[in-house]
Design an enzyme around this catalytic site. Sequence first.
Site, PDB file in Angstrom:
ATOM      1  N   ASP A 108     -71.652  66.683   3.272  1.00 23.63           N
ATOM      2  CA  ASP A 108     -71.135  67.178   1.868  1.00 23.63           C
ATOM      3  C   ASP A 108     -71.906  66.419   0.871  1.00 23.63           C
ATOM      4  O   ASP A 108     -72.053  65.264   0.687  1.00 23.63           O
ATOM      5  CB  ASP A 108     -69.545  66.974   1.800  1.00 23.63           C
ATOM      6  CG  ASP A 108     -69.081  67.603   0.474  1.00 23.63           C
ATOM      7  OD1 ASP A 108     -69.493  67.341  -0.628  1.00 23.63           O
ATOM      8  OD2 ASP A 108     -67.960  68.323   0.683  1.00 23.63           O
ATOM      9  N   ARG A 159     -71.091  65.488  -2.092  1.00 21.84           N
ATOM     10  CA  ARG A 159     -70.243  64.516  -2.982  1.00 21.84           C
ATOM     11  C   ARG A 159     -70.021  63.341  -2.089  1.00 21.84           C
ATOM     12  O   ARG A 159     -69.272  62.398  -3.105  1.00 21.84           O
ATOM     13  CB  ARG A 159     -68.954  65.294  -3.447  1.00 21.84           C
ATOM     14  CG  ARG A 159     -69.237  66.614  -4.111  1.00 21.84           C
ATOM     15  CD  ARG A 159     -68.017  67.516  -3.888  1.00 21.84           C
ATOM     16  NE  ARG A 159     -67.603  67.971  -2.643  1.00 21.84           N
ATOM     17  CZ  ARG A 159     -66.526  68.559  -2.039  1.00 21.84           C
ATOM     18  NH1 ARG A 159     -65.727  69.106  -3.499  1.00 21.84           N
ATOM     19  NH2 ARG A 159     -66.319  69.067  -1.218  1.00 21.84           N
ATOM     20  N   HIS A 198     -63.514  62.732   4.298  1.00 18.74           N
ATOM     21  CA  HIS A 198     -63.316  62.786   3.300  1.00 18.74           C
ATOM     22  C   HIS A 198     -62.440  64.086   2.851  1.00 18.74           C
ATOM     23  O   HIS A 198     -62.196  64.769   3.650  1.00 18.74           O
ATOM     24  CB  HIS A 198     -64.479  63.031   2.535  1.00 18.74           C
ATOM     25  CG  HIS A 198     -65.292  64.418   2.756  1.00 18.74           C
ATOM     26  ND1 HIS A 198     -65.087  65.491   1.748  1.00 18.74           N
ATOM     27  CD2 HIS A 198     -65.928  64.727   3.733  1.00 18.74           C
ATOM     28  CE1 HIS A 198     -65.886  66.317   2.146  1.00 18.74           C
ATOM     29  NE2 HIS A 198     -66.534  66.157   3.515  1.00 18.74           N
ATOM     30  N   CYS A 255     -69.947  63.002   6.492  1.00 21.67           N
ATOM     31  CA  CYS A 255     -70.163  64.536   6.253  1.00 21.67           C
ATOM     32  C   CYS A 255     -71.543  64.761   5.634  1.00 21.67           C
ATOM     33  O   CYS A 255     -71.841  64.025   4.573  1.00 21.67           O
ATOM     34  CB  CYS A 255     -68.839  64.961   5.484  1.00 21.67           C
ATOM     35  SG  CYS A 255     -69.187  66.909   5.393  1.00 21.67           S
ATOM     36  N   CYS A 266     -62.880  68.979   2.605  1.00 25.79           N
ATOM     37  CA  CYS A 266     -64.002  69.008   3.397  1.00 25.79           C
ATOM     38  C   CYS A 266     -64.199  70.473   3.925  1.00 25.79           C
ATOM     39  O   CYS A 266     -63.365  70.984   4.213  1.00 25.79           O
ATOM     40  CB  CYS A 266     -63.914  68.291   4.659  1.00 25.79           C
ATOM     41  SG  CYS A 266     -65.180  68.363   5.992  1.00 25.79           S
TER      42      CYS A 266
END
Length: 238
Positions: free
Chosen positions: A58, A60, A117, A56, A120
Amino acid sequence: MSFHIIRARRAHPQHPVLLRLTSGFRRFQYRWYHPDEPLFESLREGQNPLALVIACCDSRVDPVLLTDCRPGDLFVVRNVANLVPPYAPDGGRHGVSAALEYAVKHLRVQDVIIMGHACCGGIHALVSGGGDENRDEFIGPWVDVARHALEKVDEAMPGACDADRARACELWNVRLSLDNLMTFPWVKSAVEEGRLSLHGWYFDLQSGELLEYDAERQAFRPLVGHPHVGRNPVSSRG
């Protein structure tokens, strides 16, 4: 226009974000372009990554940071909700499929890892209805690739709250992406011939645990031990 934007940014060297990033780049230079570090001497000749990771975007969940890899170790594709669309040779612009093709056919990676993860945002958009229809043009259609994962969750967990549905859908989405990988004929043949292995991982932001999908048990189990987390597998049966 871009020229003026670049000049404007250069005129403010103390911009806190740019200062943070350029300081980080200096540390990168010091670490990897040190006279005693030969890594980039070999990387100039080409790349030979250990694996393809589809993750992803993302902020993080950076696969390189999570696995403590060096430059050149991973060929990484990042998109909203770490999705792999099914094989569709229709002449469209397929960024994930193009990267997959390059990794398998040209770089000849031996492992492909789907890294999902917790928490999400893309899966949250799917569960909540595909994003804000008044503002979003692309999120809803994109995350709809994972619609089948959500259907499996709702079939197995009728009446569940959105938070539980999202968590289960994140796990199911990893399985769905693994299934979609096998719709690509050159992936399927490489797997069947033993030249390629597919893996489903899930990083739990809340516990700091990394889980791996066990196809035989149809459950996710800890891939790496954690001193503060139990080792009970997380089921994703549908």
